[in-house]
Write a protein that holds these residues in place. Sequence first.
Motif, short mmCIF file in Angstrom:
data_model
loop_
_atom_site.label_atom_id
_atom_site.label_comp_id
_atom_site.label_asym_id
_atom_site.label_seq_id
_atom_site.Cartn_x
_atom_site.Cartn_y
_atom_site.Cartn_z
N LEU A 1 46.43 -73.87 -40.83
CA LEU A 1 46.84 -73.20 -42.06
C LEU A 1 45.91 -73.66 -43.18
O LEU A 1 45.62 -74.85 -43.31
N TRP A 2 45.46 -72.69 -43.95
CA TRP A 2 44.62 -72.99 -45.11
C TRP A 2 45.12 -72.21 -46.31
O TRP A 2 45.41 -71.01 -46.20
N LEU A 3 45.22 -72.85 -47.45
CA LEU A 3 45.54 -72.21 -48.72
C LEU A 3 44.26 -72.19 -49.55
O LEU A 3 43.71 -73.24 -49.89
N LEU A 4 43.79 -70.99 -49.87
CA LEU A 4 42.50 -70.81 -50.52
C LEU A 4 42.66 -70.10 -51.86
O LEU A 4 43.54 -69.25 -52.02
N THR A 5 41.78 -70.45 -52.79
CA THR A 5 41.73 -69.76 -54.08
C THR A 5 40.27 -69.55 -54.48
O THR A 5 39.36 -70.17 -53.93
#
Length: 207
Positions: free
Chosen positions: A162-166
Amino acid sequence: MMSFTAPLARRRPAEPGPRAGRLWPAVAAASALALLAGCMGGPSGNAQVPEPAKPVEISRYAGLWYEQARYEARFQEGCEGVTAEYTLRSDGQVNVVNTCREGAPDGPVKVAEGRAVPAGDGLGAKFKVTFFGPALFENYWVLDRGEAYDWAIVGEGSGRFLWLLTREAEISPAAFERLRTRAAELGYDVSMLRRTQQPPVPDPGQE
């Protein structure tokens, strides 16, 4: 559907410098292990990973992304300042450049270069990514994204990644909490998330 409308901090520009010939060995070695042995990631944090929520236009998804948090995996151990840059190719595939700063946000830079191929799903949100060639591909699913392509939640079918990217290097605590909440809504155990440190954004008034 959740929206992320809080203002974000200034974007940190990508650092210049040649990338050719620079390989992130840890990523490369672990990618091979993942595909051959299926054991690169940690425990699954989502027993029922949902299908992607929105269609993805590659031309809008392309560009530089900053990692805000992830499920820890061996190929990223000790990585801070993580970025991913996607460039659309004329053949419809995507060039991938993953960057890690080893041990600290200002640590030594390591880079892995690969390519992504659309997986052919109806939404255009699933890709196959390789750093080794056509025999070694990993799944990459854009599970959700901002309407303006300003954030993305990325995973795959096993729930171990899981990756949270901005698009911004720095975001507010409230913006991060909305990302975290959205990941929980998708079924992920957010207690397993490991926050990624990004180098501070320079203040133009102090340069």
